[in-house]
Design a protein around this motif. Structure first.
Motif, short mmCIF file in Angstrom:
data_model
loop_
_atom_site.label_atom_id
_atom_site.label_comp_id
_atom_site.label_asym_id
_atom_site.label_seq_id
_atom_site.Cartn_x
_atom_site.Cartn_y
_atom_site.Cartn_z
N MET A 107 0.84 -1.20 0.00
CA MET A 107 0.00 0.00 0.00
C MET A 107 0.87 1.25 0.00
N LEU A 108 1.94 1.23 0.80
CA LEU A 108 2.87 2.37 0.82
C LEU A 108 3.41 2.64 -0.57
N ASP A 109 3.81 1.60 -1.28
CA ASP A 109 4.34 1.75 -2.63
C ASP A 109 3.29 2.30 -3.58
N ALA A 110 2.05 1.80 -3.48
CA ALA A 110 0.99 2.25 -4.38
C ALA A 110 0.67 3.73 -4.18
N VAL A 111 0.67 4.18 -2.92
CA VAL A 111 0.35 5.58 -2.62
C VAL A 111 1.47 6.50 -3.05
N MET A 112 2.73 6.10 -2.77
CA MET A 112 3.85 7.02 -2.93
C MET A 112 4.45 7.03 -4.33
N GLU A 113 4.21 6.04 -5.15
CA GLU A 113 4.82 6.03 -6.47
C GLU A 113 4.29 7.21 -7.30
N PRO A 114 5.08 7.70 -8.26
CA PRO A 114 4.60 8.79 -9.12
C PRO A 114 3.29 8.41 -9.81
N GLY A 115 2.29 9.27 -9.67
CA GLY A 115 0.98 8.99 -10.24
C GLY A 115 0.10 8.11 -9.38
N PHE A 140 -5.00 5.53 -4.88
CA PHE A 140 -6.43 5.72 -4.62
C PHE A 140 -7.13 4.38 -4.50
N ILE A 141 -6.86 3.48 -5.43
CA ILE A 141 -7.52 2.17 -5.42
C ILE A 141 -7.12 1.38 -4.17
N ALA A 142 -5.83 1.43 -3.82
CA ALA A 142 -5.36 0.71 -2.62
C ALA A 142 -6.05 1.25 -1.37
N ALA A 143 -6.19 2.57 -1.27
CA ALA A 143 -6.83 3.17 -0.10
C ALA A 143 -8.32 2.81 -0.04
N ARG A 144 -8.99 2.80 -1.19
CA ARG A 144 -10.41 2.43 -1.21
C ARG A 144 -10.58 0.96 -0.83
N LYS A 145 -9.66 0.13 -1.28
CA LYS A 145 -9.71 -1.29 -0.93
C LYS A 145 -9.60 -1.47 0.59
N VAL A 146 -8.63 -0.79 1.20
CA VAL A 146 -8.44 -0.92 2.64
C VAL A 146 -9.65 -0.37 3.40
#
Length: 346
Positions: A107-115, A140-146
């Motif tokens: 999740m950290l990687d999904a949020v912090m990666e460019p875009g 966004f998708i990772a946060a909505r999933k959590v």
């Protein structure tokens, strides 16, 4: 499953002829719609989001180190709420804790990666007023999933008679899942709200949010990383947006880094206590980290890293039983490594 499909390539959702779009057509519309781009508040700043991604790219290994040495152990300090979820049902099993640790990194990687958190603007209206802004991307998708997972766990713990059919655990696939484990004994041993508080409540969520947005830049500074105040504000800004996506109340999301420090300390004062689950979770985290370390470092280094992020008293609260003290040679070695790290950042 829907979230994992979208995380592979979010943009393909918008192409009608793509395999992702065709797969989405076979899924319940209400769940597909749940992952539609979300309108963002006026305070969201694209430049700060981009700077947060740059900090991630510049310090990726160190950030992952702080995540495992500071962010997760900080959660284990909270006597009620976060650790108690892992002690419900069968979630104390290492395979589920390992899964949670690993997914936190993803999740950290999904949020912090460019875009990962990308703002898009709708077309102007007929009067040429600026169109609304939306957030989209893997973060966004990772946060909505959590958020959906949190809501599902909260509902099943508080209202098992409404959310779980009597035959649910008869399915081996469901019984062996993390949700199945969480709810395995819930009918015979209900979740004790009076003692533990509501599961995954707003205060727990706000604190956990700060273990990313505040603890990580503060932890990087402890290791000598030359982040200025604007950098810290940008990093926190990205996680403020994550909090908005996940439904954390606006008044519980600190607006700047100094207020984040105050709120973080306040929650610790209210809820940080020794508990049975803290050392258990810390042992699992230690074992998880040992899988990635060479033999001469695997026994002592994980807890020594935690000691660079938390106070001695906090480390003592979550220190696993029968953990040996590192040798004098190892202490000198780690001090030398961190001296070199600070020199490198300088």
């Amino acid at each position: 499953g829907l979230a994992d499909l979208l995380l592979q390539a979010p943009e393909l959702m918008l192409l009608k002829d793509s395999q992702v779009a065709k797969a989405l057509e076979q899924m319940p519309p209400a769940f597909v719609d749940y992952f539609d781009p979300m309108i963002v508040p006026e305070w969201v700043d694209q430049k700060k989001l981009e700077r947060a991604s740059e900090i991630w790219n510049e310090n990726m290994i160190a950030i992952i180190g702080v995540l495992y040495a500071g962010s997760l152990p900080s959660c284990y300090l909270i006597a009620k709420g976060i650790p108690t979820l892992y002690d419900t049902g069968k979630l104390g099993q290492h395979r589920f804790i390992y899964q949670r640790i690993y997914e936190t990194g993803l999740m950290l990687d999904a949020v912090m990666e460019p875009g990962g958190l990308h703002l898009i603007r709708d077309v102007n209206d007929a009067d040429n007023h600026l169109g609304k802004r939306y957030v989209w991307g893997r973060g966004f998708i990772a946060a909505r999933k959590v958020r959906l997972l949190h809501a599902a766990m909260r509902t099943m713990l508080l209202h098992p008679e409404k959310s779980l059919p009597p035959q649910a655990h008869a399915s081996a696939k469901f019984a062996n899942s993390s949700i199945g484990a969480l709810t395995a004994d819930i009918r015979t041993k209900p979740y004790n709200v009076a003692e533990l508080g509501k599961p995954v409540n707003q205060e727990d969520l706000a604190y956990t949010l700060l273990t990313f947005g505040y603890t990580i830049p503060a932890g990087l500074r402890k290791w000598g990383c030359r982040l200025n105040d604007d950098d810290c504000e940008a990093f926190l800004h990205a996680w403020r947006l994550v909090g908005h996506i996940m439904g954390v109340r606006a008044e519980l999301i600190p607006q700047n880094f100094s207020k984040a420090a105050e709120f973080y300390a306040k929650v610790k004062t209210r809820h940080a206590r020794p508990c049975l689950q803290g050392p258990k979770l810390m042992r699992s985290l230690t074992m998880f980290l040992q899988d990635y370390l060479p033999p001469f470092l695997m026994r002592d280094l994980p807890l020594m890293l935690v000691g660079t992020q938390l106070t001695k008293a906090e480390v003592a609260d979550i220190r696993p039983e029968k953990t040996r003290n590192p040798s004098l040679r190892m202490r000198f070695l780690i001090r030398g490594v961190f001296f070199f790290l600070k020199f490198y950042y300088l």
